[in-house]
Motif scaffolding. Structure first.
Motif, short mmCIF file in Angstrom:
data_model
loop_
_atom_site.label_atom_id
_atom_site.label_comp_id
_atom_site.label_asym_id
_atom_site.label_seq_id
_atom_site.Cartn_x
_atom_site.Cartn_y
_atom_site.Cartn_z
N HIS A 182 0.85 -1.19 0.00
CA HIS A 182 0.00 0.00 0.00
C HIS A 182 0.89 1.24 0.00
N ASP A 184 0.92 5.07 1.95
CA ASP A 184 0.26 5.82 3.02
C ASP A 184 -0.30 7.13 2.47
N HIS A 267 4.88 -0.32 0.11
CA HIS A 267 5.58 -1.03 1.18
C HIS A 267 4.63 -1.96 1.93
FE LIG Z 1 2.14 2.09 5.55
#
Ligand SMILES: [Fe+2]
Length: 323
Positions: A182, A184, A267
């Protein structure tokens, strides 16, 4: 400028910004936050452009490697950044006191990962802030962000002592939550400073990432952040857009430090951590964020020691500006 209420914010933020999709929600949040905080943001950018070396000198000498983030990351394996050994020693005290006590029900959301740091630790354990606010670390972070950022007070907390363990789940499950790739969405840019507090091997669920170039080339192919695309991507769909050999793995000795922008580098971590993994995870954001978390939660405040440098105060106190 209160046109987004906390109820609307909570609705837009629910289930990883599912209502509008992450891309549209972020653009609403960015415009809103930038408007609210434009003056502070501009002052911080100007201080970075015009007075950064003066602020850095007042904060202390730059000791150790000068790390420069390229392609969204930089890795320091020297163990020579100032205060790194003190940080590891103090973190071990916290781990001895609070480690391996599961705080979530097994198999629930992210039960394999918990933050065992508390906001008051920033005063009780001075190495936690002394390390990350050292001139060597801040120089890397500020040069990448082209501004003087703040330690995040909401999502994620700016200081985490992350403990990951497969033992917190009752059985082997399929990978879920942050064990899947994903990006952030909390702020743009964002920098995490990740410090390995113990040696990390494949048995400790290492943090893994794809550098920015490879990650961003995959975003349109994956329709990532569009409404309807899952926030967390399973390996099958992810590796249709990304070459497996582009994935880097943070398997290194304790004292290794990774600087990474998790908003542009895909990550994941904490997979199959049969050996518990311990890392400090610091999060920096610009004074304005690309989410609405500040409307939903009270921001954490960190300890500001007497006679703190102006740069140190700016990173800890969003409203502080030097004379
Ligand atoms: Fe993350």
């Amino acid at each position: 400028m209160g046109w987004i209420s906390s109820r609307i914010a909570s609705g837009l933020m629910a289930s990883n910004m599912q209502a509008l999709g992450i891309r549209r929600t972020r653009s609403v949040a960015l415009r809103y936050n930038r408007f609210r905080q434009r003056e502070l943001d501009e002052r911080r950018q100007r201080l970075y452009r015009e007075r950064f070396s003066e602020l850095l000198t007042e904060n202390g000498p730059v000791v150790g490697n000068e790390n420069v983030m390229e392609d969204g990351w930089a890795l320091d394996i020297s163990r020579r950044l100032p205060g790194i050994d003190e940080l590891i020693a103090e973190a071990e005290e916290i781990i001895a006191e609070r480690g391996l006590k599961a705080t979530k029900k097994p198999d629930t959301y992210r039960a394999f990962f918990q933050n065992i740091a508390r906001p008051e630790d920033s005063e009780k354990y001075p190495a936690i802030l002394n390390f990350v606010l050292s001139s060597a670390v801040l120089k890397t972070v500020c040069h990448y962000m082209r501004t003087i950022p703040v330690l995040s007070g909401t999502l994620p907390p700016g200081i985490r002592l992350a403990e990951s363990s497969a033992g917190f789940d009752s059985k082997a499950l399929t990978y879920r939550d942050s064990q899947l790739f994903h990006l952030d969405y909390y702020s743009a840019p964002m920098v995490y400073v990740i410090v390995l507090l113990r040696d990390v091997t494949e048995q400790a669920g290492p943090f893994c990432w794809v550098p920015a170039g490879g990650s961003q080339a995959a975003v349109p192919k994956l329709k990532y952040w569009e409404k309807g695309t899952p926030y967390r991507l399973g390996d099958d769909s992810f590796y249709r857009a990304v070459d497996r050999k582009d994935v880097r793995t943070l398997c290194y000795p304790k004292g290794t430090v990774l600087f990474i922008d998790p908003s542009i580098c895909f990550h994941y971590g904490s997979r199959d951590a049969v050996v518990p993994r311990y890392q400090m995870m610091y999060g920096f954001s610009p004074v304005y964020r690309s989410d609405l978390s500040e409307l939903m939660m009270k921001s954490l405040r960190y300890f500001v020691r007497p006679n703190a440098s102006q740069l140190r105060r700016m990173v800890l106190e969003p409203e502080f500006l030097p004379a």
